[in-house]
Design an enzyme around this catalytic site. Sequence first.
Site, PDB file in Angstrom:
ATOM      1  N   CYS A  53       0.825  -1.210   0.000  1.00 53.44           N
ATOM      2  CA  CYS A  53       0.000   0.000   0.000  1.00 53.44           C
ATOM      3  C   CYS A  53       0.861   1.263   0.000  1.00 53.44           C
ATOM      4  O   CYS A  53       0.357   2.346  -0.232  1.00 53.44           O
ATOM      5  CB  CYS A  53      -0.935   0.014   1.210  1.00 53.44           C
ATOM      6  SG  CYS A  53      -0.077   0.083   2.784  1.00 53.44           S
ATOM      7  N   CYS A  57      -2.791  -2.977   8.588  1.00 53.07           N
ATOM      8  CA  CYS A  57      -2.401  -1.664   9.127  1.00 53.07           C
ATOM      9  C   CYS A  57      -1.991  -1.816  10.592  1.00 53.07           C
ATOM     10  O   CYS A  57      -1.049  -1.158  11.048  1.00 53.07           O
ATOM     11  CB  CYS A  57      -3.547  -0.674   8.994  1.00 53.07           C
ATOM     12  SG  CYS A  57      -4.401  -0.766   7.408  1.00 53.07           S
TER      13      CYS A  57
END
Length: 144
Positions: free
Chosen positions: A34, A103
């Site tokens: 990402c 995350c």
Amino acid sequence: MAYSEKVMDHFASPRNVGEMPDADGIGEVGNSRCGDIMKMYIKVRDNIITDVSFKTFGCGAAIATSSMATELVKGKPIEDALKLTNKAVMEALDGLPPVKVHCSVLAEQAIKAALSDYYKKQGIDPEPIVGKASECDECHFDEQ
Ligand code: FES
């Protein structure tokens, strides 16, 4: 799945944001998929993490998990910070959507990277204590 109130709160008002010029340990990790980057700073006195801060260039969940991770280790002994898992960070935030699990892994890795740097600065090999910096296992989830 929508974001929990706690995630929204830590995203909108992140705790412990900023650089720490006199940090005892700095860890930087990134997710190549990402492209998000997380940087953690810690200050250690007598084995206690007396201060911690972060800078995250990333998604909302990355900011919320960094913020929560700093709250979970602040004022705690190093041993506790070493045991911090991404699951504990997620639980403290009342959960994350599955595509955002990675995350929270970044937050765990950033804390560990800062601890590794701290040990290195003390002339101690961090690997037996902190473990090898590994690629995120959860990131395979995120293939789109
Ligand atoms: Fe990359 Fe959240 S999407 S850390």
